[in-house]
Write an enzyme that holds these catalytic residues in place. Structure first.
Site, short mmCIF file in Angstrom:
data_model
loop_
_atom_site.label_atom_id
_atom_site.label_comp_id
_atom_site.label_asym_id
_atom_site.label_seq_id
_atom_site.Cartn_x
_atom_site.Cartn_y
_atom_site.Cartn_z
N ALA A 25 0.87 -1.18 0.00
CA ALA A 25 0.00 0.00 0.00
C ALA A 25 0.91 1.23 0.00
O ALA A 25 1.94 1.22 0.66
CB ALA A 25 -0.87 0.00 1.25
N LYS A 26 0.50 2.24 -0.75
CA LYS A 26 1.35 3.44 -0.83
C LYS A 26 0.91 4.40 0.28
O LYS A 26 0.18 5.37 0.05
CB LYS A 26 1.18 4.07 -2.23
N ILE A 27 1.33 4.09 1.50
CA ILE A 27 0.88 4.79 2.71
C ILE A 27 1.86 5.93 3.02
O ILE A 27 3.07 5.70 3.10
CB ILE A 27 0.84 3.81 3.90
N TYR B 119 6.49 6.30 4.15
CA TYR B 119 7.56 6.95 3.38
C TYR B 119 8.63 7.57 4.27
O TYR B 119 9.67 8.02 3.78
CB TYR B 119 6.98 7.91 2.33
#
Ligand code: PMP
Length: 309
Positions: free
Chosen positions: A155-157, A161
């Site tokens: 998931a690009k949470i 990052y």
């Protein structure tokens, strides 16, 4: 200063100055948002801007939302239509980066995913190269990639990052262009914001989706192009020292495109110049994203000649 004029915010395309969130916003406090990076490429001959694999990006966006219990009143088609309208209004005639973010929008204290309002915003801005062109120098990070059972990398949470930022800045401070991050098994996961490929004995190798990577859309594009070019492709776990003996290593990402790694931790990769398999895939990719390859034209959505929504 940013040159973009608009953002999709609170259900409408508005002047960018109006697209502001409160310091109390849950996602700002706890990193509970998911995002995408999408690119649109200018084709000067056709005087057209093409958004690359937009539906696939929004499908991944909604999968990220699902993992964080973010409910949006929009499906893939709605998000594509909003994006086209936004980019059309901006009137860009150059390469563009599009950034959708879905977030926990309630303004209250308490870390959780349930019983909070969700919202989505999208903005787009002109964009040039993300990594130095012609070949990058990389280091293996001392930071490990987030685990699926800690913060899922698929998931690009936004909060995840921090992991990428720690790795990227460590590499920068040590004088390198980019970090290669290992997972908790000590095997290669990916770059700070790119997937990784290497070539051994003419075979293109990339870590599998289960190696705590983001399931990259450029990665999928490269695998598809390689198969179409009859280059053998294998998805399998990759050891750190394979990076030192590979004949080619390159990174892939929406922002980075296809970027050759010419040196890793003081060791030349192959001859120290971009290799033949990279060069072949790179040339094809650059044509594909600008709608110049008829076979892959379905991946490119024209912005200006599309019917107005
Ligand atoms: N891994 C990470 C951690 C990333 O942030 C990105 C950029 N989105 C990628 C890989 C590459 O993914 P994509 O090709 O879909 O941009």
């Amino acid at each position: 200063m940013p040159t973009n004029k608009y953002a999709f915010f609170r259900g409408e395309i508005r002047p960018i100055a109006e697209a502001k969130i409160s310091v109390m916003t849950s996602a700002f406090n706890y990193g509970t948002a998911v995002f995408e990076g999408i690119r649109a490429f200018w084709n000067a001959e056709e005087k057209e801007l093409f958004v690359f694999r937009m539906a696939e990006h929004y499908a991944r966006f909604l999968r990220s939302c699902r993992i964080l219990f973010i409910d949006l009143p929009y499906g893939v088609e709605d998000l594509c239509a909003i994006t086209l309208e936004l980019v059309r209004r901006e009137g860009f005639r150059e390469d563009v980066y599009i950034r959708p973010i879905a977030f926990k929008a309630s303004e209250e204290i308490g870390v959780r995913l349930h019983n909070l309002d969700s919202d989505v915003t999208i903005f787009a801005l002109p964009f040039k190269a993300y990594l130095p062109e012609g070949g990058i120098r990389a280091t293996v990070s001392s930071w490990r990639r987030v685990e699926d059972n800690a913060i899922p990398a698929r998931a690009k949470i936004t909060g995840a990052y921090v992991n990428s930022a720690l790795a990227k800045t460590e590499a920068y401070l040590a004088g390198f262009d980019e970090a290669i991050v290992l997972n908790e098994d000590g095997q290669v996961a990916e770059g700070s914001a790119e997937n990784l490929f290497l070539v051994r004995d003419g075979v293109l190798i990339t870590p599998p989706a289960t190696a705590n990577i983001l399931e990259g859309i450029t990665r999928d594009t490269v695998i598809t192009l390689a198969k179409d070019l009859a280059i053998p492709v294998v998805e399998r776990p990759v050891d750190r020292t394979e990076l030192y003996v590979a004949s080619e290593v390159f990174l892939t990402g929406t922002a980075a495109g296809l970027s050759p790694v010419v040196e890793i931790e003081g060791r030349k990769v192959g001859t120290g110049t971009p290799g033949p398999i990279f060069t072949c895939l790179h040339e094809l990719y650059e044509g594909v994203v600008r709608g110049k390859e008829p076979k892959y034209r379905a991946w490119c959505t024209p912005v200006y000649s599309a019917p107005a929504s």
